[in-house]
Enzyme design. Structure first.
Site, mmCIF file in Angstrom:
data_model
loop_
_atom_site.group_PDB
_atom_site.id
_atom_site.type_symbol
_atom_site.label_atom_id
_atom_site.label_comp_id
_atom_site.label_asym_id
_atom_site.label_seq_id
_atom_site.Cartn_x
_atom_site.Cartn_y
_atom_site.Cartn_z
ATOM 1 C CB CYS A 17 35.556 41.600 38.662
ATOM 2 S SG CYS A 17 36.198 39.716 38.922
ATOM 3 C CB CYS B 107 40.320 40.303 43.476
ATOM 4 S SG CYS B 107 40.242 39.618 41.610
#
Length: 448
Positions: free
Chosen positions: A375, A196
């Site tokens: 994302c 992430c």
């Protein structure tokens, strides 16, 4: 390519092998337990649970073993929102036994050693698991200890050092925000691959918005120090994020890597990667750290399976191991150069499933992973930029509008709908990423 596969597919069954050949065993004798299965999934995270669900649904009961030591399964994309006080930690997890499919067998232990030449994995509980096929979904490990002074700073009271990346520390992030009134507020991005990769700056944007809402912004200097040479790897979204940072007066420093924390003096030490050896000492009122990360040691230590960097050595398209045809990897543990996100694991899951089934059935591999990753870049308490891209870092967007723009709709999708999709669809093996939705929306757009 090594195609050493067992002649028959085993059913998962338990064999107790005593250290002596006699039936009379004293209590001092240790029993060594051996188990066998058709498919062994190592790791009960996002990719592991999705694969276990798909495989056990197709193969039937007692054909799949999942090796996972943790009691809880966390939806880690929620940690950023927890850091901003928008969600609670207890909303981010469920019991592992409730998430794993009932048709699969869960062994609550960790892998200690891989022996792909023998098709075996040894476990922390003394078991040896023999498999016909292996799916590695071990994720990445957090290495807070690699930065001198960081663990001490995170665990000592009143240091105002925090991190959203671990359930152990994430609750403290919002506390740090509430206790900060003036001075430097620093956010970091380490010099290594991480999961992430948008999260270190998401929490910076959330923090900046929080301080504005609380009327403290004028007394605070928000700094985002990233070891990368860019703010984000995909130019379309990087251009948008530079504008966000400039508009909100967030100071972004590239090529700047955290190398030490001195909590007793509230000092963070950074190295300038453009001029190796050049150090900066920065005083902080609050410090948020994204820790260094590596592939799990158990993978890195198995030279037959791993690359030099420690990740599983798979083909970037098929996700099949380059040497062992009965081994696949999914998610963060794979050596693939995509951004390591839950969305990437979702897109990989049908590729691994279909290609693994092809190997089981003696057919050719037909599926290819294009490097898709997503994302959702939360930029505050009501806005989000939805970044979607492929291996080439070219945008691969789902919706028929400019996704590089901050939108409330994308924020609601991230906060409300994505957790539902994760628990209800992906963990049950039904969500393969938005590729089908993208195709449908593209057709509707063309018809207009």
């Amino acid at each position: 390519m090594n195609r050493r596969l067992p002649g028959t597919l085993r059913s998962c069954r338990r064999l107790l092998v005593a250290p002596t050949l006699t039936r009379s065993l004293s209590t001092t004798h240790k029993l060594f337990e051996r188990q066998e299965c058709q498919v062994l999934v190592v790791g009960g995270g996002t990719g592991g649970c999705a694969m276990a669900a798909k495989l056990s649904s197709r193969l039937g009961s007692n054909k799949v073993i999942v090796l996972e030591p943790e009691e809880k399964h966390y939806y880690q994309p929620m940690f950023t929102l927890i850091g901003g006080g928008m969600k609670r930690l207890d909303q981010s997890h469920r019991q592992m036994g409730d998430v794993l499919p009932k048709k699969a067998k869960w062994i609550q232990e960790s892998a200690l050693n891989f022996d792909p030449d023998k098709n075996e994995v040894s476990t922390s509980g003394g078991k040896t698991i023999a498999y016909d096929f292996l799916v590695i979904a071990t994720g990445m490990q957090l290495k807070y200890e690699k930065i001198p002074g960081l663990v001490q700073a995170l665990e000592a009271p009143k240091t105002n050092v925090c991190s959203i990346y671990s359930p152990k520390y994430v609750d403290n992030v919002y506390d740090c925000l509430r206790k900060t009134y003036r001075g430097n507020v620093i956010f970091t991005f380490p010099h290594c691959p991480i999961k992430c990769a948008g999260a270190p700056q998401k929490i910076a944007y959330i923090a900046e918005h929080y301080f504005r809402k609380m009327g403290r912004r004028d007394q605070l200097n928000i700094i985002y120090n990233t070891s990368l040479p860019v703010i984000f790897g995909v130019k379309q979204y990087a251009d948008a994020l530079w504008k966000v940072a400039k508009k909100r007066n967030i100071n972004v420093n590239v090529n700047r890597n955290l190398v030490e924390v001195r909590p007793e003096d509230s000092i963070a030490v950074f190295e300038d990667l453009a001029e190796p050896g050049k150090l900066y000492e920065e005083v902080y009122s609050m410090l948020h750290v994204c820790p260094p990360m590596t592939a799990p040691d158990v993978i890195a230590n198995c030279k037959q399976l791993a690359t030099e960097s420690g990740f599983v050595d798979v083909d970037a398209a098929t996700l099949q191991h380059k040497k062992y045809s009965n081994v696949f990897a999914i998610g963060d543990s794979a050596c693939t150069p995509n951004s390591k996100t839950a969305a990437a694991a979702a897109a990989q899951s049908p590729v691994v499933f279909k290609n693994l089934m092809a190997v089981i059935e003696g057919k050719k591999l037909t599926e290819a992973y294009d490097g898709y990753a997503s994302c959702p870049l939360v930029t505050g308490y009501s806005t989000c930029i939805l970044a979607e891209f492929d291996y080439s870092l070219a945008p691969l967007e789902t919706f028929p509008f400019d996704q590089a723009k901050e939108r409330y709709t994308m924020f609601i999708m991230k906060k409300t709908f994505m957790p539902i999709l994760y628990w209800q669809l992906m963990m049950r093996g039904y969500w393969n990423g938005p590729a089908t939705m993208r195709k449908v929306l593209s057709i509707l757009k063309l018809k207009k």
